[in-house]
Design a protein around this motif. Structure first.
Motif, PDB file in Angstrom:
ATOM      1  N   ALA A   1       0.930  -1.198  -0.097  1.00 15.03           N
ATOM      2  CA  ALA A   1       0.052  -0.009  -0.069  1.00 15.03           C
ATOM      3  C   ALA A   1       1.001   1.192   0.202  1.00 15.03           C
ATOM      4  O   ALA A   1       0.410   2.177  -0.813  1.00 15.03           O
ATOM      5  N   GLN A   2       1.889   1.093   0.764  1.00 19.22           N
ATOM      6  CA  GLN A   2       2.859   2.306   0.677  1.00 19.22           C
ATOM      7  C   GLN A   2       3.406   2.701  -0.586  1.00 19.22           C
ATOM      8  O   GLN A   2       3.370   3.721  -0.845  1.00 19.22           O
ATOM      9  N   THR A   3       3.930   1.631  -1.026  1.00 22.82           N
ATOM     10  CA  THR A   3       4.627   1.720  -2.535  1.00 22.82           C
ATOM     11  C   THR A   3       3.681   2.283  -3.390  1.00 22.82           C
ATOM     12  O   THR A   3       3.915   3.294  -4.209  1.00 22.82           O
ATOM     13  N   LEU A   4       2.445   1.866  -3.375  1.00 24.35           N
ATOM     14  CA  LEU A   4       1.363   2.155  -4.482  1.00 24.35           C
ATOM     15  C   LEU A   4       1.165   3.633  -4.240  1.00 24.35           C
ATOM     16  O   LEU A   4       1.023   4.508  -5.091  1.00 24.35           O
ATOM     17  N   TYR A   5       0.835   4.151  -2.946  1.00 25.37           N
ATOM     18  CA  TYR A   5       0.569   5.457  -2.463  1.00 25.37           C
ATOM     19  C   TYR A   5       1.495   6.334  -2.933  1.00 25.37           C
ATOM     20  O   TYR A   5       1.289   7.702  -3.600  1.00 25.37           O
ATOM     21  N   GLU A   6       2.679   6.105  -2.533  1.00 28.98           N
ATOM     22  CA  GLU A   6       3.855   6.836  -2.964  1.00 28.98           C
ATOM     23  C   GLU A   6       3.988   7.139  -4.244  1.00 28.98           C
ATOM     24  O   GLU A   6       4.279   8.202  -4.743  1.00 28.98           O
ATOM     25  N   GLN A   7       3.972   5.933  -5.158  1.00 26.00           N
ATOM     26  CA  GLN A   7       4.052   5.946  -6.681  1.00 26.00           C
ATOM     27  C   GLN A   7       2.961   7.114  -7.135  1.00 26.00           C
ATOM     28  O   GLN A   7       3.014   7.843  -8.159  1.00 26.00           O
ATOM     29  N   SER A   8       1.682   7.045  -6.668  1.00 31.45           N
ATOM     30  CA  SER A   8       0.714   7.775  -7.082  1.00 31.45           C
ATOM     31  C   SER A   8       0.862   9.115  -6.756  1.00 31.45           C
ATOM     32  O   SER A   8       0.517  10.074  -7.348  1.00 31.45           O
ATOM     33  N   TRP A   9       1.459   9.662  -5.525  1.00 34.04           N
ATOM     34  CA  TRP A   9       1.738  10.827  -5.091  1.00 34.04           C
ATOM     35  C   TRP A   9       2.831  11.533  -5.934  1.00 34.04           C
ATOM     36  O   TRP A   9       2.372  12.735  -6.441  1.00 34.04           O
ATOM     37  N   VAL A  10       3.799  10.799  -6.322  1.00 36.83           N
ATOM     38  CA  VAL A  10       4.856  11.470  -7.350  1.00 36.83           C
ATOM     39  C   VAL A  10       4.047  11.705  -8.684  1.00 36.83           C
ATOM     40  O   VAL A  10       4.115  12.682  -9.130  1.00 36.83           O
ATOM     41  N   LEU A  11       3.326  10.723  -9.305  1.00 39.90           N
ATOM     42  CA  LEU A  11       2.547  11.187 -10.491  1.00 39.90           C
ATOM     43  C   LEU A  11       1.579  12.040 -10.435  1.00 39.90           C
ATOM     44  O   LEU A  11       1.506  12.980 -11.178  1.00 39.90           O
ATOM     45  N   TRP A  12       0.886  12.421  -9.530  1.00 41.31           N
ATOM     46  CA  TRP A  12      -0.325  13.497  -9.129  1.00 41.31           C
ATOM     47  C   TRP A  12       0.458  14.688  -8.938  1.00 41.31           C
ATOM     48  O   TRP A  12       0.259  15.748  -9.591  1.00 41.31           O
ATOM     49  N   LYS A  13       1.843  14.935  -8.426  1.00 37.30           N
ATOM     50  CA  LYS A  13       2.453  15.890  -8.319  1.00 37.30           C
ATOM     51  C   LYS A  13       2.953  16.342  -9.765  1.00 37.30           C
ATOM     52  O   LYS A  13       2.841  17.626 -10.076  1.00 37.30           O
ATOM     53  N   GLU A  14       3.613  15.416 -10.307  1.00 39.29           N
ATOM     54  CA  GLU A  14       3.941  15.551 -12.009  1.00 39.29           C
ATOM     55  C   GLU A  14       2.877  16.127 -12.777  1.00 39.29           C
ATOM     56  O   GLU A  14       2.958  16.869 -13.463  1.00 39.29           O
ATOM     57  N   ALA A  15       1.591  15.551 -12.650  1.00 40.15           N
ATOM     58  CA  ALA A  15       0.379  15.851 -13.333  1.00 40.15           C
ATOM     59  C   ALA A  15      -0.132  16.978 -12.831  1.00 40.15           C
ATOM     60  O   ALA A  15      -1.230  17.714 -13.477  1.00 40.15           O
ATOM     61  N   ARG A  16       0.231  17.668 -11.497  1.00 35.19           N
ATOM     62  CA  ARG A  16      -0.258  18.766 -10.861  1.00 35.19           C
ATOM     63  C   ARG A  16      -1.909  18.511 -10.550  1.00 35.19           C
ATOM     64  O   ARG A  16      -2.615  19.340 -10.931  1.00 35.19           O
ATOM     65  N   GLY A  17      -2.026  17.290 -10.326  1.00 34.83           N
ATOM     66  CA  GLY A  17      -3.466  17.059  -9.760  1.00 34.83           C
ATOM     67  C   GLY A  17      -3.505  17.286  -8.465  1.00 34.83           C
ATOM     68  O   GLY A  17      -3.568  16.254  -7.686  1.00 34.83           O
ATOM     69  N   MET A  18      -4.108  18.268  -7.790  1.00 34.02           N
ATOM     70  CA  MET A  18      -4.080  18.676  -6.580  1.00 34.02           C
ATOM     71  C   MET A  18      -5.121  17.757  -5.689  1.00 34.02           C
ATOM     72  O   MET A  18      -4.740  17.443  -4.496  1.00 34.02           O
ATOM     73  N   PRO A  19      -6.278  17.189  -6.242  1.00 33.61           N
ATOM     74  CA  PRO A  19      -7.257  16.532  -5.485  1.00 33.61           C
ATOM     75  C   PRO A  19      -6.434  14.877  -5.223  1.00 33.61           C
ATOM     76  O   PRO A  19      -6.585  14.513  -4.231  1.00 33.61           O
ATOM     77  N   GLY A  20      -5.674  14.516  -6.390  1.00 36.11           N
ATOM     78  CA  GLY A  20      -5.123  13.447  -6.064  1.00 36.11           C
ATOM     79  C   GLY A  20      -3.790  13.096  -5.211  1.00 36.11           C
ATOM     80  O   GLY A  20      -3.556  12.550  -4.438  1.00 36.11           O
ATOM     81  N   VAL A  21      -3.287  14.620  -5.316  1.00 33.63           N
ATOM     82  CA  VAL A  21      -1.866  14.603  -4.136  1.00 33.63           C
ATOM     83  C   VAL A  21      -2.598  14.776  -2.829  1.00 33.63           C
ATOM     84  O   VAL A  21      -2.022  14.193  -1.781  1.00 33.63           O
ATOM     85  N   ALA A  22      -3.720  15.373  -2.454  1.00 37.21           N
ATOM     86  CA  ALA A  22      -4.245  15.519  -1.217  1.00 37.21           C
ATOM     87  C   ALA A  22      -4.721  14.025  -0.745  1.00 37.21           C
ATOM     88  O   ALA A  22      -4.485  14.054   0.454  1.00 37.21           O
ATOM     89  N   SER A  23      -5.342  13.248  -1.492  1.00 37.15           N
ATOM     90  CA  SER A  23      -5.734  12.196  -1.213  1.00 37.15           C
ATOM     91  C   SER A  23      -4.699  11.148  -0.816  1.00 37.15           C
ATOM     92  O   SER A  23      -4.582  10.428   0.145  1.00 37.15           O
ATOM     93  N   ALA A  24      -3.324  11.044  -1.652  1.00 40.28           N
ATOM     94  CA  ALA A  24      -2.491  10.276  -1.320  1.00 40.28           C
ATOM     95  C   ALA A  24      -1.678  10.631  -0.089  1.00 40.28           C
ATOM     96  O   ALA A  24      -1.337   9.845   0.628  1.00 40.28           O
ATOM     97  N   LEU A  25      -1.571  11.782  -0.036  1.00 43.75           N
ATOM     98  CA  LEU A  25      -0.967  12.502   1.551  1.00 43.75           C
ATOM     99  C   LEU A  25      -1.930  11.943   2.609  1.00 43.75           C
ATOM    100  O   LEU A  25      -1.363  11.399   3.655  1.00 43.75           O
ATOM    101  N   HIS A  26      -3.137  12.006   2.312  1.00 44.85           N
ATOM    102  CA  HIS A  26      -4.071  11.652   3.672  1.00 44.85           C
ATOM    103  C   HIS A  26      -3.887   9.875   3.787  1.00 44.85           C
ATOM    104  O   HIS A  26      -3.970   9.513   4.810  1.00 44.85           O
ATOM    105  N   LYS A  27      -3.794   9.362   2.624  1.00 42.05           N
ATOM    106  CA  LYS A  27      -3.485   7.775   2.867  1.00 42.05           C
ATOM    107  C   LYS A  27      -1.884   7.375   3.452  1.00 42.05           C
ATOM    108  O   LYS A  27      -1.990   6.461   4.222  1.00 42.05           O
ATOM    109  N   LEU A  28      -1.138   8.193   3.078  1.00 43.92           N
ATOM    110  CA  LEU A  28       0.281   7.996   3.479  1.00 43.92           C
ATOM    111  C   LEU A  28       0.046   8.319   4.967  1.00 43.92           C
ATOM    112  O   LEU A  28       0.798   7.699   5.925  1.00 43.92           O
TER     113      LEU A  28
END
Length: 811
Positions: free
Chosen positions: A592-619
């Motif tokens: 779960a941590q690996t998947l969330y971290e990868q999601s967080w990095v990709l959301w940051k790259e795509a500048r998708g702020m809702p996704g960044v916020a979600s990944a931070l919450h789950k981490l």
């Protein structure tokens, strides 16, 4: 012959903020540059810089320095006689004045400073003749345009450095910024006890920023401090030009007001160049070549090549050129100059037609971007829209104004509807909703057809993002009615997709599944593969919430594979996030941590702020499971900050539930019950369900708090939490004393550690400011460097870190 340095006018005030420029002029003269042209807009301080450099460079020239003012002369033919008068050379009655000057100056080591050459550039060959015949002669020329002759070395003179925000620097450092320092000195000259203070610093900084750091404009504004304190002056500075008047009586007439300074350059243009200059005033934040072409060809078409016209305006220092976000040339005006151009546009009764051409261009761009934002070039399109955001705002504001004809209001509908995904994934879905409401209100109901339906659909999607499901449903009902009568199959497919999300949040999974399948089928019929991928992921969410975890995992894996195949970074990030939920639900916390971290990095790259916020919450939730409470708190605080910016009520509720769990783990079950109750209240208001993994933790925390408190105390705490407003409870958790923002430890290896890469101390400072979202200009102001130097630092950082974008640095 010895030319005394005393021939140079002696300034009565100190030159402020030009140490580097003076040193550069002297260096160039020492290394043998013989024709140096200082260029820049009117009021930037070219003459003052040249004069100071001449005083300091006098020791280089054995025969002295002579100052030759050219502003008073009217014809290029008068330049030669002006030189002769300045040097005490008798103008011959017959024969060549050039020959006489060459004989007179041939053996002299002399510097000539020509001030204000722009209106006599036809005399430039004379300077070349003198330099050719006099091997020890050097010249410094101030001009708003280049001379375009052999041997010319150009040195652009930029406005003074000024931070964009007083909070970027301590007070003592602010006072050292060139623009601020100049304002303080000139204000002190008319108001003897004036000083920069905590009370006036913000106003002074904003004044200098609005005046583009132009020395003349700052001096004119500072002179008003005798009557108007900085705060009052700032309020009267819109528009800028009327208050920037009443300069010193000893100034040349062209410099007694900023309007006169700009008009001097404007009057030197041809009629077609003047018209192009006026039309460029429609652009807020500059434009590219294609956009400039769109206003040039508006009726009536200007008889000038766009590139040639822009080159002339750049040469005249009325426009300046930078490199845009995707490498294309971009042309901008200082805002003070743009205000003058708008005055001229209105005086010629051209504003309406030019604004229409501007809005038409950005409507087409928005619709192209609306598709591109969801395709493999989504990053490039987001960069493009970020650069054009001020233009888009200006176009919608004009097209939605009461004064435009009804047909033009459709342009506002087209622009605002096309950009829903830009707002959905960015920081400001609220701004997108305001645009859409403004456009829908302005456009009569009979105007728009499919455009109106798309706008209602876009408004619904943004309302859904913010957890306003009832409003979203109402807008979608209206949208489907309109689109059912219009021939717009892609818009109808989009509306069905949006309705599926709203139905899903209401807990009707069968209804949501049917809508997602219908939307997917319509997109397939249109051959639109990109838009079917999110729908596959949404079908996986239906399976996940129904408890079909094996099926959900299969779908998320398939969504990730297809997203990667098509280069859809945001869809990859979303699939990884949902896949991580399944891993957490099965207690596989490492995966779960690996998947969330990868999601967080990709959301940051795509500048998708809702996704960044979600990944931070789950981490944060994973950190809590590992007992790392400080890190969990910091990540959750960052997530709720973002959710608050987005106005996402459901996201805020999820974060509040997380804060409740952390309060229990820290030994405060009463606080836990209050926060969990507040989260439950927000979720109840929105009607949104918690995802299974989040619901398991929520129910466990509620049971633990109830058991620890006892039923009576638990009910009292629960009722107290239910009575709190969202604003009250968010303020409470954000103001709680605790650690600052902490990046997840396990995610650090995914990006370079700034302490382990070969960045200089200055580059690290720049990297930190990039991460705070500052532009090159704002970085330059914060660090008291030029914008070009700031851009060079950014390029060096990208090279050293092997990165492609500022976003990666921020991550």
């Amino acid at each position: 012959m010895k030319i005394e340095a005393a021939r140079l006018p002696v300034p009565l005030t100190r030159l402020v903020g030009r140490t580097q420029e003076i040193a550069e002029v002297c260096r160039l003269l020492r290394v043998g540059v013989r024709l140096l042209t200082l260029t820049g807009p009117g009021g930037v301080g070219k003459s003052r810089l040249a004069l100071e450099a001449g005083l300091q460079a006098g020791e280089i020239f054995d025969d002295g320095v002579a100052f030759i003012p050219l502003a008073p002369i009217l014809e290029p033919s008068q330049v030669g006689p002006s030189i002769a008068r300045a040097l005490g050379v008798v103008d011959p009655q017959s024969g060549s004045l050039v020959d006489v000057l060459v004989r007179h100056l041939h053996s002299n080591r002399l510097l000539l400073i020509f001030d204000n050459f722009e209106h006599v550039v036809a005399a430039s060959p004379l300077l070349v003749d003198l330099l050719s015949g006099c091997p020890h002669l050097s010249m410094v020329v101030t001009s708003r345009s280049l001379l375009r002759v052999s041997g010319e070395h150009a040195l652009p003179v930029s406005p003074l450095d000024s931070p964009a925000n007083a909070r970027l620097l301590p007070l003592e450092n602010l006072a050292q910024c060139g623009a601020i320092q100049l304002f303080i000195e000139r204000a002190n000259a008319v108001h003897g006890d004036f000083a920069l203070s905590d009370d006036n610093a913000e106003a002074v900084v904003e004044i200098c920023h609005r005046l583009d750091g132009l020395p003349l404009a700052i001096e004119l504004a500072a002179a008003r401090v005798r009557l108007l304190p900085p705060g009052v002056l700032l309020n009267r500075l819109e528009p800028r030009l009327p208050i920037l008047s009443r300069g010193s009586r000893d100034l040349p007439e062209r410099l007694r007001t900023m309007r006169d300074a700009i008009a001097w350059s404007y009057d030197l243009l041809s009629p077609a160049e003047q018209a192009l200059f006026r039309r460029l005033a429609a652009f807020a934040g500059g434009c590219g070549l294609e956009a400039a072409e769109a206003v040039r060809t508006a009726s009536p078409v200007l008889p000038i090549d766009t590139l040639d016209g822009l080159a002339e305006l750049v040469d005249q220092s009325l426009v300046y050129q930078v490199t845009g976000p995707i490498g294309e040339p971009r042309f901008l005006m200082l805002e003070t100059i743009r205000e003058y151009a708008l005055e001229r546009l209105r005086a010629h009764d051209e504003e309406s037609s030019v604004r229409r051409a501007h809005a038409v261009y950005f409507a087409k761009l928005s619709e192209e971007a609306g598709t591109g934002l969801r395709g493999p070039e989504q990053q490039r399109w987001r960069d493009r829209l970020d650069a054009e955001l001020d233009n888009l705002r200006a176009a919608v504001a004009w097209a939605a104004d009461d004064a435009v004809v009804p047909e033009d209001t459709q342009l506002a509908l087209r622009i605002s509807a096309a950009l829903w995904y830009f707002w959905l994934q960015g920081h400001s879905p609220g701004e997108g909703r305001r645009w859409l409401l403004q456009a829908l209100t302005a456009a009569p109901e009979h105007v728009g057809g499919a455009a109106r339906g798309r706008a209602l659909n876009a408004l619904a999607l943004l309302a859904w993002r913010q957890g306003d499901y009832a409003t979203a449903r109402a807008h979608l009902d209206d949208s489907l009615t309109i689109l059912g009568q219009a021939d717009s199959p892609s818009a109808l497919a989009e509306a069905l997709h949006a309705l599926g999300h709203v139905v899903f949040e209401g807990g009707d999974y069968a209804g949501a599944e049917a809508l997602f399948e219908e939307s997917r089928s319509r997109y397939q019929d249109l051959g639109d593969a990109w838009n079917t991928i999110p729908l596959i992921g949404d079908l996986g969410m239906v399976a996940y919430h129904r408890g079909s975890y094996v099926e959900a995992k299969r779908i998320f894996e398939e969504t990730h594979r297809l997203s990667k195949q098509y280069g859809l970074t945001d869809r990859m990030a979303d699939a990884l996030n949902r896949w991580g939920d399944l891993a957490r639900l099965s207690n596989d916390l490492d995966q779960a941590q690996t998947l969330y971290e990868q999601s967080w990095v990709l959301w940051k790259e795509a500048r998708g702020m809702p996704g960044v916020a979600s990944a931070l919450h789950k981490l944060s939730q994973l950190r809590r499971h590992r007992g790392e409470m400080d890190d969990a708190m910091a990540l959750l605080r960052e997530s709720v900050h973002l959710q608050q910016e987005l106005g996402n009520k459901q996201g805020i509720a999820e974060c509040l539930a997380g804060f409740g769990g952390l309060a229990y783990d820290r030994g405060d079950p009463k606080r836990a019950a209050r926060l969990l109750a507040a989260a439950a209240r927000v979720l109840e208001d929105t009607g949104a369900p918690l995802a299974p993994a989040d619901r398991v933790e929520f129910e466990r925390d509620v049971a633990a708090a109830r058991s620890a408190l006892g039923e009576s105390a638990y009910q009292a705490a629960w009722e107290e939490g239910q009575a709190l407003t969202v604003e009250e409870v968010v303020a409470e958790v954000l103001n709680e004393r605790g650690p600052g923002r902490v990046i997840p430890a396990e995610s650090r290896p995914l990006v370079p550690n700034l302490e382990r890469v070969p960045l200089s101390a200055r580059e690290r400072e720049v990297a930190v400011l990039i991460a705070r979202g500052l532009s090159n200009r704002e970085i330059a102001g914060a660090l008291t460097i030029t914008e070009k130097t700031a851009a060079n630092h950014v390029d060096h950082i990208l090279t050293k870190l092997d990165m492609r974008s500022r976003t990666q640095i921020a991550v």
